[in-house]
Design a protein around this motif. Structure first.
Motif, PDB file in Angstrom:
ATOM      1  N   GLN A 125       0.851  -1.190   0.000  1.00  0.00           N
ATOM      2  CA  GLN A 125       0.000   0.000   0.000  1.00  0.00           C
ATOM      3  C   GLN A 125       0.886   1.239   0.000  1.00  0.00           C
ATOM      4  O   GLN A 125       1.309   1.720   1.060  1.00  0.00           O
ATOM      5  CB  GLN A 125      -0.927  -0.019   1.221  1.00  0.00           C
ATOM      6  CG  GLN A 125      -1.864  -1.215   1.239  1.00  0.00           C
ATOM      7  CD  GLN A 125      -2.776  -1.238   2.455  1.00  0.00           C
ATOM      8  OE1 GLN A 125      -2.765  -0.342   3.295  1.00  0.00           O
ATOM      9  NE2 GLN A 125      -3.569  -2.291   2.559  1.00  0.00           N
ATOM     10  N   PRO A 126       1.178   1.790  -1.171  1.00  0.00           N
ATOM     11  CA  PRO A 126       2.124   2.909  -1.271  1.00  0.00           C
ATOM     12  C   PRO A 126       1.720   4.153  -0.491  1.00  0.00           C
ATOM     13  O   PRO A 126       2.592   4.967  -0.159  1.00  0.00           O
ATOM     14  CB  PRO A 126       2.150   3.199  -2.778  1.00  0.00           C
ATOM     15  CG  PRO A 126       1.730   1.926  -3.423  1.00  0.00           C
ATOM     16  CD  PRO A 126       0.741   1.312  -2.490  1.00  0.00           C
ATOM     17  N   ASP A 127       0.450   4.310  -0.194  1.00  0.00           N
ATOM     18  CA  ASP A 127       0.037   5.479   0.590  1.00  0.00           C
ATOM     19  C   ASP A 127       0.717   5.507   1.951  1.00  0.00           C
ATOM     20  O   ASP A 127       0.865   6.572   2.561  1.00  0.00           O
ATOM     21  CB  ASP A 127      -1.485   5.485   0.783  1.00  0.00           C
ATOM     22  CG  ASP A 127      -2.235   5.803  -0.500  1.00  0.00           C
ATOM     23  OD1 ASP A 127      -1.585   6.290  -1.453  1.00  0.00           O
ATOM     24  OD2 ASP A 127      -3.455   5.562  -0.553  1.00  0.00           O
ATOM     25  N   ALA A 135       9.187  11.422   0.218  1.00  0.00           N
ATOM     26  CA  ALA A 135       9.713  12.784   0.347  1.00  0.00           C
ATOM     27  C   ALA A 135      11.241  12.822   0.324  1.00  0.00           C
ATOM     28  O   ALA A 135      11.836  13.897   0.182  1.00  0.00           O
ATOM     29  CB  ALA A 135       9.206  13.414   1.647  1.00  0.00           C
ATOM     30  N   LEU A 136      11.887  11.650   0.454  1.00  0.00           N
ATOM     31  CA  LEU A 136      13.341  11.602   0.428  1.00  0.00           C
ATOM     32  C   LEU A 136      13.854  11.764  -0.996  1.00  0.00           C
ATOM     33  O   LEU A 136      13.208  11.357  -1.965  1.00  0.00           O
ATOM     34  CB  LEU A 136      13.833  10.269   0.999  1.00  0.00           C
ATOM     35  CG  LEU A 136      13.468   9.957   2.448  1.00  0.00           C
ATOM     36  CD1 LEU A 136      13.915   8.540   2.807  1.00  0.00           C
ATOM     37  CD2 LEU A 136      14.096  10.961   3.402  1.00  0.00           C
ATOM     38  N   GLU A 137      15.040  12.330  -1.111  1.00  0.00           N
ATOM     39  CA  GLU A 137      15.620  12.553  -2.423  1.00  0.00           C
ATOM     40  C   GLU A 137      15.950  11.220  -3.090  1.00  0.00           C
ATOM     41  O   GLU A 137      16.488  10.302  -2.460  1.00  0.00           O
ATOM     42  CB  GLU A 137      16.891  13.399  -2.294  1.00  0.00           C
ATOM     43  CG  GLU A 137      17.496  13.808  -3.617  1.00  0.00           C
ATOM     44  CD  GLU A 137      18.676  14.745  -3.463  1.00  0.00           C
ATOM     45  OE1 GLU A 137      19.271  15.125  -4.492  1.00  0.00           O
ATOM     46  OE2 GLU A 137      19.016  15.091  -2.304  1.00  0.00           O
ATOM     47  N   ASN A 138      15.593  11.123  -4.372  1.00  0.00           N
ATOM     48  CA  ASN A 138      15.899   9.945  -5.190  1.00  0.00           C
ATOM     49  C   ASN A 138      15.277   8.661  -4.662  1.00  0.00           C
ATOM     50  O   ASN A 138      15.851   7.572  -4.798  1.00  0.00           O
ATOM     51  CB  ASN A 138      17.416   9.766  -5.337  1.00  0.00           C
ATOM     52  CG  ASN A 138      18.042  10.869  -6.162  1.00  0.00           C
ATOM     53  OD1 ASN A 138      17.409  11.418  -7.059  1.00  0.00           O
ATOM     54  ND2 ASN A 138      19.280  11.216  -5.849  1.00  0.00           N
ATOM     55  N   VAL A 139      14.084   8.775  -4.073  1.00  0.00           N
ATOM     56  CA  VAL A 139      13.334   7.597  -3.635  1.00  0.00           C
ATOM     57  C   VAL A 139      12.011   7.548  -4.382  1.00  0.00           C
ATOM     58  O   VAL A 139      11.241   8.517  -4.366  1.00  0.00           O
ATOM     59  CB  VAL A 139      13.084   7.613  -2.117  1.00  0.00           C
ATOM     60  CG1 VAL A 139      12.143   6.462  -1.721  1.00  0.00           C
ATOM     61  CG2 VAL A 139      14.397   7.488  -1.353  1.00  0.00           C
ATOM     62  N   LEU A 140      11.763   6.435  -5.049  1.00  0.00           N
ATOM     63  CA  LEU A 140      10.492   6.189  -5.710  1.00  0.00           C
ATOM     64  C   LEU A 140       9.724   5.177  -4.883  1.00  0.00           C
ATOM     65  O   LEU A 140      10.201   4.064  -4.653  1.00  0.00           O
ATOM     66  CB  LEU A 140      10.717   5.638  -7.116  1.00  0.00           C
ATOM     67  CG  LEU A 140       9.481   5.066  -7.833  1.00  0.00           C
ATOM     68  CD1 LEU A 140       8.472   6.177  -8.131  1.00  0.00           C
ATOM     69  CD2 LEU A 140       9.885   4.338  -9.111  1.00  0.00           C
ATOM     70  N   VAL A 141       8.538   5.550  -4.426  1.00  0.00           N
ATOM     71  CA  VAL A 141       7.662   4.622  -3.707  1.00  0.00           C
ATOM     72  C   VAL A 141       6.637   4.089  -4.695  1.00  0.00           C
ATOM     73  O   VAL A 141       5.938   4.863  -5.365  1.00  0.00           O
ATOM     74  CB  VAL A 141       6.967   5.311  -2.519  1.00  0.00           C
ATOM     75  CG1 VAL A 141       5.954   4.360  -1.871  1.00  0.00           C
ATOM     76  CG2 VAL A 141       7.990   5.765  -1.487  1.00  0.00           C
ATOM     77  N   THR A 142       6.550   2.779  -4.805  1.00  0.00           N
ATOM     78  CA  THR A 142       5.605   2.184  -5.743  1.00  0.00           C
ATOM     79  C   THR A 142       5.058   0.889  -5.178  1.00  0.00           C
ATOM     80  O   THR A 142       5.623   0.300  -4.250  1.00  0.00           O
ATOM     81  CB  THR A 142       6.290   1.945  -7.112  1.00  0.00           C
ATOM     82  OG1 THR A 142       5.303   1.604  -8.091  1.00  0.00           O
ATOM     83  CG2 THR A 142       7.317   0.832  -7.034  1.00  0.00           C
ATOM     84  N   ARG A 143       3.950   0.435  -5.741  1.00  0.00           N
ATOM     85  CA  ARG A 143       3.279  -0.755  -5.228  1.00  0.00           C
ATOM     86  C   ARG A 143       3.977  -2.018  -5.702  1.00  0.00           C
ATOM     87  O   ARG A 143       4.324  -2.156  -6.885  1.00  0.00           O
ATOM     88  CB  ARG A 143       1.815  -0.779  -5.671  1.00  0.00           C
ATOM     89  CG  ARG A 143       1.050  -2.007  -5.167  1.00  0.00           C
ATOM     90  CD  ARG A 143      -0.432  -1.977  -5.544  1.00  0.00           C
ATOM     91  NE  ARG A 143      -1.102  -3.155  -5.022  1.00  0.00           N
ATOM     92  CZ  ARG A 143      -1.211  -4.315  -5.660  1.00  0.00           C
ATOM     93  NH1 ARG A 143      -0.683  -4.441  -6.883  1.00  0.00           N
ATOM     94  NH2 ARG A 143      -1.837  -5.349  -5.120  1.00  0.00           N
ATOM     95  N   LEU A 144       4.157  -2.939  -4.779  1.00  0.00           N
ATOM     96  CA  LEU A 144       4.587  -4.292  -5.103  1.00  0.00           C
ATOM     97  C   LEU A 144       4.072  -5.205  -4.008  1.00  0.00           C
ATOM     98  O   LEU A 144       4.430  -5.057  -2.838  1.00  0.00           O
ATOM     99  CB  LEU A 144       6.113  -4.385  -5.201  1.00  0.00           C
ATOM    100  CG  LEU A 144       6.706  -5.706  -5.753  1.00  0.00           C
ATOM    101  CD1 LEU A 144       8.113  -5.483  -6.305  1.00  0.00           C
ATOM    102  CD2 LEU A 144       6.731  -6.808  -4.697  1.00  0.00           C
ATOM    103  N   ASP A 145       3.226  -6.113  -4.408  1.00  0.00           N
ATOM    104  CA  ASP A 145       2.722  -7.165  -3.525  1.00  0.00           C
ATOM    105  C   ASP A 145       3.336  -8.467  -4.019  1.00  0.00           C
ATOM    106  O   ASP A 145       3.102  -8.867  -5.168  1.00  0.00           O
ATOM    107  CB  ASP A 145       1.195  -7.219  -3.592  1.00  0.00           C
ATOM    108  CG  ASP A 145       0.584  -8.278  -2.675  1.00  0.00           C
ATOM    109  OD1 ASP A 145       1.307  -9.192  -2.238  1.00  0.00           O
ATOM    110  OD2 ASP A 145      -0.634  -8.200  -2.420  1.00  0.00           O
ATOM    111  N   VAL A 146       4.140  -9.116  -3.205  1.00  0.00           N
ATOM    112  CA  VAL A 146       4.856 -10.305  -3.677  1.00  0.00           C
ATOM    113  C   VAL A 146       3.918 -11.446  -4.035  1.00  0.00           C
ATOM    114  O   VAL A 146       4.343 -12.434  -4.656  1.00  0.00           O
ATOM    115  CB  VAL A 146       5.908 -10.786  -2.653  1.00  0.00           C
ATOM    116  CG1 VAL A 146       6.980  -9.730  -2.454  1.00  0.00           C
ATOM    117  CG2 VAL A 146       5.269 -11.175  -1.330  1.00  0.00           C
ATOM    118  N   GLN A 147       2.636 -11.342  -3.664  1.00  0.00           N
ATOM    119  CA  GLN A 147       1.657 -12.354  -4.060  1.00  0.00           C
ATOM    120  C   GLN A 147       0.899 -11.965  -5.325  1.00  0.00           C
ATOM    121  O   GLN A 147      -0.036 -12.644  -5.726  1.00  0.00           O
ATOM    122  CB  GLN A 147       0.670 -12.602  -2.915  1.00  0.00           C
ATOM    123  CG  GLN A 147       1.318 -13.257  -1.698  1.00  0.00           C
ATOM    124  CD  GLN A 147       0.340 -13.475  -0.570  1.00  0.00           C
ATOM    125  OE1 GLN A 147       0.146 -12.617   0.281  1.00  0.00           O
ATOM    126  NE2 GLN A 147      -0.278 -14.642  -0.548  1.00  0.00           N
TER     127      GLN A 147
END
Length: 277
Positions: free
Chosen positions: A35-37, A44-56
């Motif tokens: 849940q990327p939210d 907010a950190l520099e050079n960080v991409l938050v994205t969804r990944l569910d290993v299932q």
């Protein structure tokens, strides 16, 4: 040029701490979570991409890898950190609960690894870091299912090490002990609460609960810092080393399991679990 790491399970615990550590050292980071939210502070950190990944969810894995490549152009390291522990009496665990344990701790790791390997092969470089556990080296009461998933992860990682070595790709294992300050314990308790326990096991459980309560006080208070340090070391030391065991609390059992006779190992384990005798 900054290197890029993709980390699974970054909403809390080792994963979140690893994102912050890598970012602070100038890495590009693909911080993935179900849940990327929940990752707004990381985003907010520099050079960080938050994205969804569910290993299932294999589609989400492919999309996360693509998103990381689109954003940063290259992936150098993947940290398979997402996981949880199913603790309780085996007999009381449902088939579905056991399947979920393996889906997250083993098959999810395999699916993430499969998704990244074409990119690593094309580059003839890359490092896959799998977060295992001391429970992947030795079995313990109430942890038979969790240990089974981590034993399998250890075997998979070791076999894969040989397959990928000639391609310039390294495989590494991190073997932590207890880390009470992470969200792992909370989920462990929630999952374990769903396990039904026959009354026949009650005398055993009363004894073993007391043993684990005592062992909990011996957990390494700096476990998160040490585990994240080992992950960064594995990503940067340039070695082909397979295993890293960063926390002190499980060192005696690890040493006995790997270096002593079977009789010596069993004697040590009995000393930990005296009520079993």
């Amino acid at each position: 040029m900054s290197r890029t790491v993709l980390i699974t399970g970054t909403s809390s615990g080792f994963g979140e701490a690893a994102v912050r550590r890598f970012a602070s050292e100038g890495w590009n980071v693909v911080a993935t979570m179900r849940q990327p939210d929940a990752g707004q502070t990381l985003a907010a950190l520099e050079n960080v991409l938050v994205t969804r990944l569910d290993v299932q969810d294999r589609e989400s894995i492919e999309m996360a890898v693509t998103a990381g490549l689109d954003r940063f152009g290259r992936l150098d390291v993947v940290v398979n950190n997402a996981g949880y522990g199913l603790f309780g009496i085996f007999e009381g665990a449902s088939r579905e609960a056991i399947q979920n344990q393996f889906d997250v701790n083993l098959f999810g790791v395999m699916d993430v690894t499969r998704a990244i390997l074409p990119h690593f092969r094309a580059n003839r470089a890359g490092t896959i870091i799998n977060v295992s556990s001391g429970a992947g080296v030795f079995g313990a009461p109430m942890a038979s299912i969790y240990s089974a998933s981590k034993f399998a992860l250890e075997g998979f990682s070791e076999g894969l090490w040989y397959e990928l070595h000639s391609l310039g790709i390294d495989v590494k294992l991190i073997e932590p002990g207890g880390a009470p300050s992470t969200g792992f314990v909370a989920r462990m308790g929630a999952e374990g609460a769903a396990i039904e326990t026959a009354d026949d096991y009650r005398p055993f459980l009363d004894k073993i609960d007391a043993v684990y309560a005592g062992m909990g006080t011996a957990a390494d208070p700096d476990a998160v810092e040490k585990v994240v340090g080992a992950i960064v070391e594995a990503a940067t030391d340039g070695s082909h080393r397979l295993r890293y065991a960063p926390t002190a609390d499980i060192q005696p059992i690890l040493e006995a399991r790997r270096r002593s006779s079977e009789e010596g190992y069993q004697a040590l384990v009995r000393s930990f679990f005296v009520p079993l005798g």
